[in-house]
Design a protein around this motif. Sequence first.
Motif, PDB file in Angstrom:
ATOM      1  N   MET A 296      -0.907  17.959  83.328  1.00  0.00           N
ATOM      2  CA  MET A 296       0.357  18.698  83.270  1.00  0.00           C
ATOM      3  C   MET A 296       1.128  18.503  84.580  1.00  0.00           C
ATOM      4  O   MET A 296       0.530  18.439  85.646  1.00  0.00           O
ATOM      5  N   TYR A 297       2.439  18.393  84.485  1.00  0.00           N
ATOM      6  CA  TYR A 297       3.271  18.202  85.657  1.00  0.00           C
ATOM      7  C   TYR A 297       4.309  19.329  85.743  1.00  0.00           C
ATOM      8  O   TYR A 297       4.429  20.151  84.836  1.00  0.00           O
ATOM      9  N   THR A 298       5.051  19.342  86.854  1.00  0.00           N
ATOM     10  CA  THR A 298       5.992  20.428  87.136  1.00  0.00           C
ATOM     11  C   THR A 298       7.410  19.898  87.274  1.00  0.00           C
ATOM     12  O   THR A 298       7.645  18.906  87.959  1.00  0.00           O
ATOM     13  N   ARG A 299       8.331  20.587  86.620  1.00  0.00           N
ATOM     14  CA  ARG A 299       9.756  20.321  86.819  1.00  0.00           C
ATOM     15  C   ARG A 299      10.293  21.320  87.846  1.00  0.00           C
ATOM     16  O   ARG A 299      10.157  22.527  87.663  1.00  0.00           O
ATOM     17  N   LYS A 300      10.921  20.811  88.891  1.00  0.00           N
ATOM     18  CA  LYS A 300      11.377  21.639  89.992  1.00  0.00           C
ATOM     19  C   LYS A 300      12.887  21.882  89.933  1.00  0.00           C
ATOM     20  O   LYS A 300      13.639  21.088  89.356  1.00  0.00           O
TER      21      LYS A 300
ATOM     22  N   GLU B  21      11.681  12.882  96.856  1.00  0.00           N
ATOM     23  CA  GLU B  21      11.726  13.163  95.414  1.00  0.00           C
ATOM     24  C   GLU B  21      13.102  12.839  94.838  1.00  0.00           C
ATOM     25  O   GLU B  21      13.210  12.298  93.729  1.00  0.00           O
TER      26      GLU B  21
ATOM     27  N   GLU C 260      12.136  11.572  80.092  1.00  0.00           N
ATOM     28  CA  GLU C 260      11.196  11.768  81.193  1.00  0.00           C
ATOM     29  C   GLU C 260      10.069  10.738  81.133  1.00  0.00           C
ATOM     30  O   GLU C 260       9.637  10.200  82.165  1.00  0.00           O
ATOM     31  N   ARG C 261       9.596  10.439  79.929  1.00  0.00           N
ATOM     32  CA  ARG C 261       8.544   9.424  79.775  1.00  0.00           C
ATOM     33  C   ARG C 261       9.048   8.045  80.187  1.00  0.00           C
ATOM     34  O   ARG C 261       8.299   7.245  80.755  1.00  0.00           O
TER      35      ARG C 261
ATOM     36  N   GLN D   4       8.920   7.984  83.867  1.00  0.00           N
ATOM     37  CA  GLN D   4       7.541   7.937  84.367  1.00  0.00           C
ATOM     38  C   GLN D   4       6.884   6.582  84.145  1.00  0.00           C
ATOM     39  O   GLN D   4       5.908   6.263  84.807  1.00  0.00           O
TER      40      GLN D   4
ATOM     41  N   LYS E  85       5.312   9.650  89.186  1.00  0.00           N
ATOM     42  CA  LYS E  85       5.489  10.891  89.932  1.00  0.00           C
ATOM     43  C   LYS E  85       6.797  11.602  89.590  1.00  0.00           C
ATOM     44  O   LYS E  85       6.980  12.776  89.939  1.00  0.00           O
TER      45      LYS E  85
ATOM     46  N   THR F 288       9.698  13.560  87.658  1.00  0.00           N
ATOM     47  CA  THR F 288       9.978  14.484  86.563  1.00  0.00           C
ATOM     48  C   THR F 288      11.475  14.779  86.571  1.00  0.00           C
ATOM     49  O   THR F 288      12.182  14.433  87.520  1.00  0.00           O
TER      50      THR F 288
ATOM     51  N   TYR G 275       4.059  20.275  80.576  1.00  0.00           N
ATOM     52  CA  TYR G 275       4.769  20.542  81.828  1.00  0.00           C
ATOM     53  C   TYR G 275       4.993  22.031  82.005  1.00  0.00           C
ATOM     54  O   TYR G 275       4.872  22.817  81.070  1.00  0.00           O
TER      55      TYR G 275
END
Length: 286
Positions: A1-5, A14, A71-72, A75, A80, A82, A282
């Motif tokens: 799982m990843y994070t959207r900031k 970033e 997003e995919r 990636q 890295k 998102t 996510y």
Amino acid sequence: MYTRKNQRDLTAAEKKGFVAAVLAVKRSGEYEDFVRLHDEYNVSDQQGGLRAGHMAPSFLPWHRRFLLEFERALQRVDPKVTVPYWDWTADNTPAAGLWAEDFLGGTGRARDQQVTTGPFAHKEGNWTIRNGVTTGKFLTRDLGRPSSPVSLPSRAEIAAALDETVYDAAPWDSTVTTGFRNRLEGWITGDARGRNHNRVHRWVGGAMLSTASPNDPVFWLHHSFVDLLWDRWQRAHPASGYLPERRLGAGDPQRGRVISREEPLPPWNVAPSALLDHSGLYRYAE
């Protein structure tokens, strides 16, 4: 799982990574597929046929999947990366950090709305519009619409949408006056500016006003925040699920135009029910 900031919390590295990945997807030609797809599934009440992307209950799950697909693609360039979100209630002026030279660039110049700053300016040679609704080849913006000013949505307007206790309601289109989906999407009768999601498109202006709005990379940050707001609503109203639950009856004028909980969303052939929980993929940093 990843994070959207939140975009305001991105480091310089970033931001650079996100921009580089977007430009790489553009160079590959895949970016144009996303623009065409959004244009194809932006069907209004006045048009015939299925409404999948807008003016219908599937607005939120359709864009959740659309955002995931993009997003995919990013990636595959850089694992890295998102899609950050833009909280337009906080970063609500043209001076906000997302419009800086090192990120999305700023507003368009007065005479033709052409964006001339940042990595997506046409003069940089990396961002030619190939699938717009006009013949213009450059990205356009008119932040805040100075000639007839419009403001970004407020926290109170978001709160009013989040307070809705049902997801959507008949007639399941742009005219419905209750339900979270249309309060957030923003087709409010009698308000020419629109609300929430819609008003953000109007505030940015230029390319964001058209059905080919992904031509402006801010589209993705905007819809990341829309997705976050849906997530907040789901957590606030756990007993209120996606509606309609079942395919509309044979006598309903919206039958065949609206996607119920278990009917497939084009073009991915996945039901809204499969997109209601993103927690295995996510999370949002708030």
